[in-house]
Design an enzyme around this catalytic site. Sequence first.
Site: not given
Length: 768
Positions: A126-127, A171
């Site tokens: 996600k990051t 995120e």
Amino acid sequence: MTQDFLQTAEAARPRRVHLIGVAGSGMSGIASLLLDLGFTVSGSDRSTTIETERLQAAGLEFFCPHTAESIADAGVIVYSSAVKPGRNVAFDAALAAGIPVFRRAEALAALLSRKQGIVVAGMHGKTTTSAMAAHVLRQAGLHPSHYVGAEIPLLGCNAHWDHDGTHFVAEGDESDGTLVLYHPQHTILLNVEEEHLDHYRDIHEINAVYGQLLDQTAAATFYCAADPGAQAVAAARPRTIGYGWETSDDYAARDLETTGQSTAFTVLHHATPLGRLTLNIPGRHNVLNALAVAALATELGVPFERIAAALASFRGARRRFEVKRRTPAATVVDDYGHHPTEIAATLQTARQFAQGRVICVFQPHRYSRTHLLRREFGQAFSQADAVFVLDIYPAGELPLPGISGETIVDAIQAHEGPRLKVFSTPDRATVHLALGNFLKPGDLILTLGAGNVHEVGTRLAADLQTAEELEKALAEPGTTVSLYEPMGRHTTLKLGGPAQFWLQPSTFDGLARVIHHCREHGLPFRVIGRGSNLLVRDGGLKGAVIHPDGGDFDAIEVCGDTIRAGVAVKFKRLAAAARTAGLAGFEWMEGIPGSVGGGLRMNAGAMGTETFDQLLSVTLLDGQGRWVQRTPAELERRYRSLPELADHIAASAVFQGRPAPLEEIDATMAASLEKRRRSQPIAASAGCIFKNPPSIPAGRLLDDLGLKNLRVGAARVSEVHGNFIVNDGGATASDVLELIRLIRACAQTERGLALETEVQIVGEDLLF
Ligand code: FAD
């Protein structure tokens, strides 16, 4: 519901918004956004971090630690998921005072609802993906706001509110079910599988949360069709766009070409090529992440060339396969991976990237995850050549009985058998020592975990850098610098902590260059001989430990009645050379296990003769790095010390002997050896521990005081000679130091004598 936080905060103005647990990456992002929006913001946490310092510079009022007073006049509270009622004074005080409190995700949801939200969701990646999306949209001139879970050098910080743009890339954290709070315009769903089983009952409950997010997504969800979990949640839902490896996917990546860390690939949209992208962060999973971003940007109308240019310049998030050092000697990489799937994927990438072995240092994250996924963890490390497992990073959890780093060690061993070397190294502060000793040229060291294991890699990378610089300064081909060399290997007491940088120059010029380098760079250094008069503390020796060895330092040359010897020449060899040349006066050296360098510094002696007595000249490297010669007339002589050598380094010396018949030399030598045989122990020791007080030899004193055989741990006063402390096997420097303390106290109390140590006590108490 989602508006509540911002409405409450607006209504409370000018009173401040206070964030409890503001130092964490998620909470500090919310603080950044609120500061950008012009709110008065304060926060509290248990410790100060780089993030809190950055936020303070931007206007945050910071309280450390949490106190009830810190929230006294706050208008609204945001709290991190680590904060629990009854376990945080600031939170409890806020509840008692009736100040409205909001979870982090509620605050984020409210902020997101002010823009066209783009939520990046899934278990892994996600990051990186949200950072990539923010970067591409920013490069396309869309002025996106962003909120990502780590520091992104390329974006400037982990969260930013851009007043000029309409998009907000965020995120989304799936760990506690709060994804259902978001109603974004777009969602990217990367992957779905079992995780956070401390919160969710099973995969069905996880799927339901993602499903609800997708149902609440207004325009479109981009999902990874190559991931069965994401496919199961998204494929049958409306407004979804699949991306993956297959030409049949809406967006596909094909014709991958990998060079070093870069991968080039073609993007197909409904089987039609859009063009080629080059990504400069490694791993197939990142190709999929880039594809998701390319699909999103394309749907938002960004021309392909701009997407390609932006992705080519993307440089990754901190702690996501972050290459801290890459040289032919060693590569150090750090990654945040802490779930078995992430670990396996990162190790796969590391394997492709590595020139030699892949050595993994893993820090398990949370007791609950270790417990629930132990079997999966056991299967995740197949691509590694060795794994060092630290103790668990609790992340706010209380320990679970029987669950520790050993749980992972057992699981890996059960799955891999003896093929894979697995070491339990619970202490993060000392794992680098074991690691440094284990390294071979070409190894890749991968630090893995969501806690603070990255500090291990940072330290190792820095020390590898210093070691490389020392090697360059030494410039003796084939001579390497070892990290964290155990000093037990280089002392006759056979104990002591590690030498941070251990090197063995063999030329005078090499020695001079290294010393010059250390002085220029403020690196502490110490020259040692055969370690026969040294007690190295258990914390080891910081800086460079230089052991002249071989070459120039081992040279010995007889000329008439003089002998020139390098400092590495053993006393025993010097005595033998003198005997062969028919020179008397060196016989006393036969039984002393030191070398010329240490012997000069200590002004070693026996049988009424000292090193100084035979010295004609010594060649030294002085404090300014110049070669100088000193004659005895220019040196101060003391009992067991030539003080000049405390600051200067001896390289060679010339000694004088007296021509004598061989029989005379042999007789003196034999008498000396016989005396030693009778009076000295053969066990590991450093010779005499104490200088003889004027009134009585130290050995006799200890005997008289009944201290023979006095023991601390495996260190013991020898029964043969009271002034020798012997290591019976496995003694530590602390044992010896404690024994020395006891003996001195006894001599002082019983005889009023202050014993001085002859042995050189060096090094640190605590490991560096
Ligand atoms: P190390 O122990 O390696 O170093 C000693 C000191 O010298 C350190 O401070 C080191 O930094 C410094 N040093 C080393 N090389 C250099 C250099 N090139 N330039 C500047 N400084 C340097 N000692 C006696 O005097 N008489 C004895 O009879 C005797 N008997 C012993 C018996 C046994 C069983 C043992 C274990 C030791 C004995 N010793 C004796 C002590 C020891 O052997 C001597 O002090 C010896 O000279 C030390 O030499 P080394 O090379 O081991 O020096």
